[in-house]
Write a protein that holds these residues in place. Sequence first.
Motif, PDB file in Angstrom:
ATOM      1  N   LYS A  56      36.677-102.089 -26.896  1.00  0.00           N
ATOM      2  CA  LYS A  56      38.144-102.110 -26.800  1.00  0.00           C
ATOM      3  C   LYS A  56      38.763-101.011 -27.664  1.00  0.00           C
ATOM      4  O   LYS A  56      39.730-100.350 -27.250  1.00  0.00           O
ATOM      5  CB  LYS A  56      38.677-103.473 -27.239  1.00  0.00           C
ATOM      6  CG  LYS A  56      38.319-104.612 -26.302  1.00  0.00           C
ATOM      7  CD  LYS A  56      38.795-105.946 -26.870  1.00  0.00           C
ATOM      8  CE  LYS A  56      38.335-107.117 -26.007  1.00  0.00           C
ATOM      9  NZ  LYS A  56      38.735-108.418 -26.594  1.00  0.00           N
ATOM     10  N   LEU A  57      38.220-100.819 -28.859  1.00  0.00           N
ATOM     11  CA  LEU A  57      38.726 -99.783 -29.760  1.00  0.00           C
ATOM     12  C   LEU A  57      38.547 -98.399 -29.150  1.00  0.00           C
ATOM     13  O   LEU A  57      39.484 -97.589 -29.136  1.00  0.00           O
ATOM     14  CB  LEU A  57      38.007 -99.872 -31.109  1.00  0.00           C
ATOM     15  CG  LEU A  57      38.320 -98.773 -32.132  1.00  0.00           C
ATOM     16  CD1 LEU A  57      39.804 -98.749 -32.500  1.00  0.00           C
ATOM     17  CD2 LEU A  57      37.462 -98.953 -33.389  1.00  0.00           C
ATOM     18  N   ILE A  58      37.379 -98.126 -28.626  1.00  0.00           N
ATOM     19  CA  ILE A  58      37.106 -96.811 -28.044  1.00  0.00           C
ATOM     20  C   ILE A  58      37.967 -96.580 -26.803  1.00  0.00           C
ATOM     21  O   ILE A  58      38.466 -95.466 -26.581  1.00  0.00           O
ATOM     22  CB  ILE A  58      35.603 -96.662 -27.732  1.00  0.00           C
ATOM     23  CG1 ILE A  58      34.801 -96.640 -29.034  1.00  0.00           C
ATOM     24  CG2 ILE A  58      35.337 -95.387 -26.925  1.00  0.00           C
ATOM     25  CD1 ILE A  58      33.304 -96.737 -28.847  1.00  0.00           C
ATOM     26  N   GLN A  59      38.175 -97.613 -26.016  1.00  0.00           N
ATOM     27  CA  GLN A  59      39.042 -97.485 -24.842  1.00  0.00           C
ATOM     28  C   GLN A  59      40.454 -97.070 -25.246  1.00  0.00           C
ATOM     29  O   GLN A  59      41.081 -96.203 -24.615  1.00  0.00           O
ATOM     30  CB  GLN A  59      39.086 -98.801 -24.066  1.00  0.00           C
ATOM     31  CG  GLN A  59      37.836 -99.094 -23.259  1.00  0.00           C
ATOM     32  CD  GLN A  59      37.857-100.469 -22.609  1.00  0.00           C
ATOM     33  OE1 GLN A  59      38.628-101.359 -23.016  1.00  0.00           O
ATOM     34  NE2 GLN A  59      37.009-100.665 -21.610  1.00  0.00           N
ATOM     35  N   GLU A  60      40.966 -97.686 -26.311  1.00  0.00           N
ATOM     36  CA  GLU A  60      42.308 -97.333 -26.768  1.00  0.00           C
ATOM     37  C   GLU A  60      42.334 -95.922 -27.367  1.00  0.00           C
ATOM     38  O   GLU A  60      43.307 -95.176 -27.177  1.00  0.00           O
ATOM     39  CB  GLU A  60      42.799 -98.362 -27.803  1.00  0.00           C
ATOM     40  CG  GLU A  60      44.214 -98.124 -28.329  1.00  0.00           C
ATOM     41  CD  GLU A  60      45.298 -98.208 -27.260  1.00  0.00           C
ATOM     42  OE1 GLU A  60      46.459 -97.861 -27.597  1.00  0.00           O
ATOM     43  OE2 GLU A  60      45.022 -98.634 -26.125  1.00  0.00           O
ATOM     44  N   ALA A  76      45.032 -96.494 -40.873  1.00  0.00           N
ATOM     45  CA  ALA A  76      45.102 -95.758 -39.610  1.00  0.00           C
ATOM     46  C   ALA A  76      45.134 -94.247 -39.817  1.00  0.00           C
ATOM     47  O   ALA A  76      44.676 -93.487 -38.959  1.00  0.00           O
ATOM     48  CB  ALA A  76      46.327 -96.199 -38.815  1.00  0.00           C
ATOM     49  N   SER A  77      45.661 -93.811 -40.965  1.00  0.00           N
ATOM     50  CA  SER A  77      45.706 -92.367 -41.248  1.00  0.00           C
ATOM     51  C   SER A  77      44.321 -91.737 -41.296  1.00  0.00           C
ATOM     52  O   SER A  77      44.204 -90.514 -41.176  1.00  0.00           O
ATOM     53  CB  SER A  77      46.433 -92.097 -42.569  1.00  0.00           C
ATOM     54  OG  SER A  77      47.830 -92.185 -42.398  1.00  0.00           O
ATOM     55  N   ASN A  78      43.281 -92.539 -41.454  1.00  0.00           N
ATOM     56  CA  ASN A  78      41.926 -91.982 -41.380  1.00  0.00           C
ATOM     57  C   ASN A  78      41.691 -91.292 -40.044  1.00  0.00           C
ATOM     58  O   ASN A  78      40.969 -90.294 -39.987  1.00  0.00           O
ATOM     59  CB  ASN A  78      40.879 -93.082 -41.577  1.00  0.00           C
ATOM     60  CG  ASN A  78      40.627 -93.401 -43.029  1.00  0.00           C
ATOM     61  OD1 ASN A  78      39.891 -92.703 -43.717  1.00  0.00           O
ATOM     62  ND2 ASN A  78      41.252 -94.473 -43.514  1.00  0.00           N
ATOM     63  N   ILE A  79      42.302 -91.818 -38.974  1.00  0.00           N
ATOM     64  CA  ILE A  79      42.059 -91.234 -37.651  1.00  0.00           C
ATOM     65  C   ILE A  79      43.302 -90.612 -37.017  1.00  0.00           C
ATOM     66  O   ILE A  79      43.183 -89.758 -36.148  1.00  0.00           O
ATOM     67  CB  ILE A  79      41.413 -92.257 -36.680  1.00  0.00           C
ATOM     68  CG1 ILE A  79      42.314 -93.478 -36.482  1.00  0.00           C
ATOM     69  CG2 ILE A  79      40.038 -92.670 -37.180  1.00  0.00           C
ATOM     70  CD1 ILE A  79      41.790 -94.438 -35.419  1.00  0.00           C
ATOM     71  N   ILE A  80      44.496 -91.031 -37.461  1.00  0.00           N
ATOM     72  CA  ILE A  80      45.734 -90.425 -36.931  1.00  0.00           C
ATOM     73  C   ILE A  80      46.643 -89.995 -38.090  1.00  0.00           C
ATOM     74  O   ILE A  80      47.794 -90.435 -38.189  1.00  0.00           O
ATOM     75  CB  ILE A  80      46.478 -91.371 -35.960  1.00  0.00           C
ATOM     76  CG1 ILE A  80      46.637 -92.783 -36.565  1.00  0.00           C
ATOM     77  CG2 ILE A  80      45.795 -91.427 -34.610  1.00  0.00           C
ATOM     78  CD1 ILE A  80      47.610 -93.676 -35.780  1.00  0.00           C
ATOM     79  N   PRO A  81      46.171 -89.133 -38.974  1.00  0.00           N
ATOM     80  CA  PRO A  81      46.982 -88.746 -40.133  1.00  0.00           C
ATOM     81  C   PRO A  81      48.280 -88.035 -39.764  1.00  0.00           C
ATOM     82  O   PRO A  81      49.332 -88.323 -40.346  1.00  0.00           O
ATOM     83  CB  PRO A  81      46.054 -87.815 -40.921  1.00  0.00           C
ATOM     84  CG  PRO A  81      45.054 -87.323 -39.929  1.00  0.00           C
ATOM     85  CD  PRO A  81      44.862 -88.459 -38.964  1.00  0.00           C
ATOM     86  N   ASN A  87      43.811 -90.104 -26.417  1.00  0.00           N
ATOM     87  CA  ASN A  87      43.175 -88.766 -26.495  1.00  0.00           C
ATOM     88  C   ASN A  87      42.648 -88.440 -27.890  1.00  0.00           C
ATOM     89  O   ASN A  87      42.691 -87.288 -28.335  1.00  0.00           O
ATOM     90  CB  ASN A  87      44.167 -87.680 -26.051  1.00  0.00           C
ATOM     91  CG  ASN A  87      44.561 -87.838 -24.599  1.00  0.00           C
ATOM     92  OD1 ASN A  87      43.720 -88.058 -23.710  1.00  0.00           O
ATOM     93  ND2 ASN A  87      45.861 -87.736 -24.321  1.00  0.00           N
ATOM     94  N   LEU A  88      42.142 -89.460 -28.553  1.00  0.00           N
ATOM     95  CA  LEU A  88      41.534 -89.242 -29.864  1.00  0.00           C
ATOM     96  C   LEU A  88      40.051 -88.947 -29.754  1.00  0.00           C
ATOM     97  O   LEU A  88      39.455 -88.407 -30.680  1.00  0.00           O
ATOM     98  CB  LEU A  88      41.756 -90.493 -30.739  1.00  0.00           C
ATOM     99  CG  LEU A  88      43.217 -90.830 -31.060  1.00  0.00           C
ATOM    100  CD1 LEU A  88      43.313 -92.150 -31.784  1.00  0.00           C
ATOM    101  CD2 LEU A  88      43.874 -89.708 -31.865  1.00  0.00           C
ATOM    102  N   SER A  91      33.186 -92.594 -36.634  1.00  0.00           N
ATOM    103  CA  SER A  91      31.875 -92.245 -36.101  1.00  0.00           C
ATOM    104  C   SER A  91      31.997 -91.739 -34.672  1.00  0.00           C
ATOM    105  O   SER A  91      31.361 -90.753 -34.285  1.00  0.00           O
ATOM    106  CB  SER A  91      30.947 -93.466 -36.156  1.00  0.00           C
ATOM    107  OG  SER A  91      29.717 -93.198 -35.519  1.00  0.00           O
ATOM    108  N   GLU A  92      32.838 -92.405 -33.877  1.00  0.00           N
ATOM    109  CA  GLU A  92      33.066 -91.983 -32.496  1.00  0.00           C
ATOM    110  C   GLU A  92      33.698 -90.589 -32.447  1.00  0.00           C
ATOM    111  O   GLU A  92      33.463 -89.816 -31.516  1.00  0.00           O
ATOM    112  CB  GLU A  92      33.960 -93.000 -31.788  1.00  0.00           C
ATOM    113  CG  GLU A  92      34.013 -92.853 -30.289  1.00  0.00           C
ATOM    114  CD  GLU A  92      32.706 -93.197 -29.579  1.00  0.00           C
ATOM    115  OE1 GLU A  92      32.547 -92.774 -28.413  1.00  0.00           O
ATOM    116  OE2 GLU A  92      31.854 -93.896 -30.169  1.00  0.00           O
TER     117      GLU A  92
END
Length: 290
Positions: free
Chosen positions: A279-283, A205-210, A288-289, A256-257
Motif C-alpha cells: 500500500k505504501l509503495i502504491q501511494e 515525512a520529510s525523510n522522503i518529501i522534504p 511519483n516518488l 529503501s524503495e
Amino acid sequence: MFKGAGVAIVTPFKDGKFHKEAYERLIEFQIQNKTQALIVLGTTGEASTISYEEREEIIKTAVEKNAKRIPIIVGTGSNSTETSVKYTKQAEELGADGILLVTPYYNKCTNKGMIAHFTEVAKNTKLPVILYNVPGRTAVNIPPDVIVTMSKVENVIGVKEASGNISQVLEIKRLVSEDFMIYSGNDDQVIPVYACGGHGVISVASNIIPKEMQEMCEAFMEGNVAEALKIQLEYKKLIDLLFSEVNPIPVKAALSEMRYIEDQLRLPLTSMEEGNKIKLIQEMKRLNLV
C-alpha cells in the motif's frame, strides 16, 4: 532555532552497523531539498538502540557533512537524567546546534520530576533546548503548566508537541511568550499547529518529501493558507501509511524503495508487513516518488 520543516532523520544501517555513506547521501538530499534543520538521533533515528560510541560517529558524520549549512539538533533524552546529561555534553562537544529532550520514559515521573530532569539537563549545556512531548511513546504527557515553567529557563526555547491534542497546543500558546517555539510533532497536524501559533514541524515525512513539507510550511507562513492546506491534504494518505506501523519501520521501507538506504532496523523493530508495504509503495508511485 528554525522555522518551517526540520527532518527527524533516520539512522541507516548495513549489516547491523551504522552506514555512514548512506547517511551522508540522506543529509545532502535533505539540504538540497530545502529542509530547515536536521534532527539527529530522535525516535525516528532509533536512538534507544544506539550506543554512546555509535552516537559519536553519527553526530560527527552529520556535523561534518552538513558543514554548518542548517542547524543540527541532537536527541539527547533518556529515562536517566545522568545519561541525558552525558549525551547532551557529548552533542555539544561534537558541534551540535541544539538538543531535543524527550520526557523520561518508563519511569513515569511526576510533574515535579519532569521539571527537575529538564532543568538539570538544561543547566549542563549552553545549547538551546527543545522539549519533546510524545506521550504515545513515553506514557507521560508534559502539561502546559510544566512547559510554561520550563520556558522560563533561559536556554529552553521550544517544544516539539506530538501529543496530538490541538487544545493543548493552543493552551501552551496562550501561556508562553511570543518567542517560545512550538513545533508540530505530527505530520498530519502541521496546518492545525500553525493555526495555533506554531512555528513549523519536526517531520518524519520529510525523510522522503522534504521539499513538499517545506513548501507547505512556507505557504502558510506567507499567508497562503489554501495552498498550505492543499499540500497537507495531497500527502495525507502517504503520511497515514508512514504511520501504519511503528515509526520508523514504514519510512525506512520507503527510503529503501527510493534506493537511499538498506531496509534495516534494529531489534525489537522488524521490517514492514508485506501488505502494508504494498500500500505504501502504491501511494509513493501515485505521487511519483518511485
